[in-house]
Design a protein around this motif. Sequence first.
Motif, PDB file in Angstrom:
ATOM      1  N   SER A   2       0.833  -1.195   0.000  1.00 20.71           N
ATOM      2  CA  SER A   2       0.000   0.000   0.000  1.00 20.71           C
ATOM      3  C   SER A   2       0.868   1.246   0.000  1.00 20.71           C
ATOM      4  CB  SER A   2      -0.904   0.017   1.243  1.00 20.71           C
ATOM      5  OG  SER A   2      -0.131  -0.006   2.424  1.00 20.71           O
ATOM      6  N   SER A   3       0.350   2.315  -0.614  1.00 24.24           N
ATOM      7  CA  SER A   3       1.096   3.570  -0.659  1.00 24.24           C
ATOM      8  C   SER A   3       1.090   4.224   0.710  1.00 24.24           C
ATOM      9  CB  SER A   3       0.454   4.505  -1.697  1.00 24.24           C
ATOM     10  OG  SER A   3      -0.905   4.754  -1.352  1.00 24.24           O
ATOM     11  N   PRO A   4       2.132   5.012   1.028  1.00 27.86           N
ATOM     12  CA  PRO A   4       2.196   5.645   2.354  1.00 27.86           C
ATOM     13  C   PRO A   4       1.144   6.731   2.510  1.00 27.86           C
ATOM     14  CG  PRO A   4       3.939   6.478   0.930  1.00 27.86           C
ATOM     15  CD  PRO A   4       3.285   5.350   0.181  1.00 27.86           C
ATOM     16  N   GLN A  26       8.895  17.490   9.335  1.00 30.30           N
ATOM     17  CA  GLN A  26       9.824  16.521   9.932  1.00 30.30           C
ATOM     18  C   GLN A  26       9.092  15.510  10.808  1.00 30.30           C
ATOM     19  OE1 GLN A  26      12.395  19.591  11.630  1.00 30.30           O
ATOM     20  NE2 GLN A  26      14.105  18.868  10.376  1.00 30.30           N
ATOM     21  N   LYS A  27       8.092  15.975  11.523  1.00 27.97           N
ATOM     22  CA  LYS A  27       7.315  15.073  12.377  1.00 27.97           C
ATOM     23  C   LYS A  27       6.571  14.041  11.534  1.00 27.97           C
ATOM     24  CE  LYS A  27       5.054  13.396  15.918  1.00 27.97           C
ATOM     25  NZ  LYS A  27       5.733  12.459  16.850  1.00 27.97           N
ATOM     26  N   GLY A  32       6.432   8.265   9.054  1.00 24.35           N
ATOM     27  CA  GLY A  32       6.255   7.445   7.857  1.00 24.35           C
ATOM     28  C   GLY A  32       5.388   8.039   6.773  1.00 24.35           C
ATOM     29  N   PHE A  33       5.026   9.302   6.891  1.00 28.79           N
ATOM     30  CA  PHE A  33       4.197   9.957   5.873  1.00 28.79           C
ATOM     31  C   PHE A  33       5.040  10.412   4.684  1.00 28.79           C
ATOM     32  CE2 PHE A  33       0.958   9.938   8.971  1.00 28.79           C
ATOM     33  CZ  PHE A  33      -0.221  10.455   8.449  1.00 28.79           C
ATOM     34  N   GLU A 357      -4.027  15.251  15.378  1.00 29.13           N
ATOM     35  CA  GLU A 357      -5.292  15.744  14.813  1.00 29.13           C
ATOM     36  C   GLU A 357      -5.388  15.436  13.314  1.00 29.13           C
ATOM     37  OE1 GLU A 357      -7.954  17.113  16.108  1.00 29.13           O
ATOM     38  OE2 GLU A 357      -7.273  17.166  18.187  1.00 29.13           O
ATOM     39  N   VAL A 358      -4.276  15.579  12.606  1.00 28.79           N
ATOM     40  CA  VAL A 358      -4.293  15.300  11.162  1.00 28.79           C
ATOM     41  C   VAL A 358      -4.364  13.802  10.903  1.00 28.79           C
ATOM     42  CG1 VAL A 358      -3.019  15.523   8.991  1.00 28.79           C
ATOM     43  CG2 VAL A 358      -3.039  17.423  10.634  1.00 28.79           C
ATOM     44  N   ASN A 359      -3.595  13.046  11.649  1.00 25.21           N
ATOM     45  CA  ASN A 359      -3.598  11.593  11.475  1.00 25.21           C
ATOM     46  C   ASN A 359      -4.955  10.986  11.795  1.00 25.21           C
ATOM     47  OD1 ASN A 359      -2.130   9.099  10.909  1.00 25.21           O
ATOM     48  ND2 ASN A 359      -2.322   8.690  13.112  1.00 25.21           N
ATOM     49  N   ALA A 360      -5.707  11.641  12.684  1.00 27.15           N
ATOM     50  CA  ALA A 360      -7.044  11.129  13.045  1.00 27.15           C
ATOM     51  C   ALA A 360      -7.961  11.079  11.839  1.00 27.15           C
ATOM     52  CB  ALA A 360      -7.649  12.017  14.134  1.00 27.15           C
ATOM     53  N   TRP A 361      -7.706  11.940  10.851  1.00 21.16           N
ATOM     54  CA  TRP A 361      -8.525  11.909   9.629  1.00 21.16           C
ATOM     55  C   TRP A 361      -8.361  10.595   8.885  1.00 21.16           C
ATOM     56  CZ3 TRP A 361      -7.246  11.638   4.379  1.00 21.16           C
ATOM     57  CH2 TRP A 361      -8.289  11.887   3.512  1.00 21.16           C
ATOM     58  N   TYR A 362      -7.167   9.991   9.009  1.00 26.35           N
ATOM     59  CA  TYR A 362      -6.902   8.723   8.331  1.00 26.35           C
ATOM     60  C   TYR A 362      -7.499   7.522   9.074  1.00 26.35           C
ATOM     61  CZ  TYR A 362      -3.681  10.227   4.645  1.00 26.35           C
ATOM     62  OH  TYR A 362      -3.129  10.766   3.519  1.00 26.35           O
ATOM     63  N   GLU A 363      -7.794   7.718  10.355  1.00 24.52           N
ATOM     64  CA  GLU A 363      -8.244   6.577  11.167  1.00 24.52           C
ATOM     65  C   GLU A 363      -9.695   6.219  10.858  1.00 24.52           C
ATOM     66  OE1 GLU A 363      -6.071   4.963  12.919  1.00 24.52           O
ATOM     67  OE2 GLU A 363      -4.524   6.427  12.419  1.00 24.52           O
TER      68      GLU A 363
END
Length: 363
Positions: A2-4, A26-27, A32-33, A357-363
């Motif tokens: 799968s793509s990152p 950087q974060k 892994g983004f 907060e941004v990563n939560a959109w992917y969850e």
Amino acid sequence: MSSPKTIFIAAGGTGGHVFPAKRVAQKFIKEGFKVIWIGTNRGPEKNICKELDISFIQVPLNGFRGKGVLIKLKALIAFLASGVIFLFKSKPLNRENYPMIVFGGYVSLIAFFYFKGPVFLQEQNTIPGSVSKLLFSTNKVSKVFCGFPKTKQIFENFDKKYIKLIESGNPIGEVTQTNNTNNHSDKFNLLVLGGSQGSSFLNEHVPKSIEFFIKNSQINVLHQCGVNKKEFVEKSYDLSSKDIQIEEFINHMSQSYTWADLVICRSGALTISELISSKSVGILVPLKNSIDNHQMENASYLYEKNASWILQESEEFPLNLFNLLKEILEKKEIVDEKKGSLEKIKIKPSEQIIFNEVNAWYE
């Protein structure tokens, strides 16, 4: 395979917008983004992307506020051209939806051409900029990361209850003092900072104000003057003294803040955040003509907490600075009092808050 996970970051022009974006980039890279940066060729962002080894989409966006009619017309044409370039290079029809984080300033206008994912805004200043207000008032953003408590309060006045406001602080990385006791003996260490581009006003007037203290061997000076301004500043100091060091740019801010007893500086949002994080006491000199007087508002955040001094640009500035430094050197405990006030201000893990907060959109 799968793509990152991928995000777009839009930031450019000055260090005040670009350096927080770099910290956030950087974060996300660490987590892994894949990061794709949108910016211009006028700021440091292109070189940062080379350093981070990430994709860069260059657009010809320009600032427009406070400009003449002709420049505003050129900015409008550049805005439309930037949209075409971004749509062509980002290939919206051939990819999945990704979130975008914009960091204020005119480069953030690219968000109006983004339709395949949510847009999040990180506003550094106490007083939101024109583009940030525009993005917010037109419902283009779904979350706003606020650099200061007052930033959040101002956005709340728009009464957009469905846009999430998060008091995140500003992403400045690890800017701290390695200890609370400076490792020098008798002399007072003075750090002069003009922001990422240097300050012509500080470069011209600070040397005059502190000449007496240098000649009397009362202070050491580290002066950050800005790129291509070192020769001018060197002429303003008596460089026969070993107590003066002049640098165009300082890469290791934590070491400099640890060294310093006192900082003379502008009051850009990142500088204020660094002073808080490093517990460094400052004499703040707000940029006189900053848009919306935001530098004075930034400075007031610390001044109202008895955590700094403010000196305004004026003809009396050299004398006012001399008198204030004379008072401080005669009664150094007043610096400790302000440092105590700084230590009461809570530091937020800004990069982690934004990532969650941004990563939560992917969850």
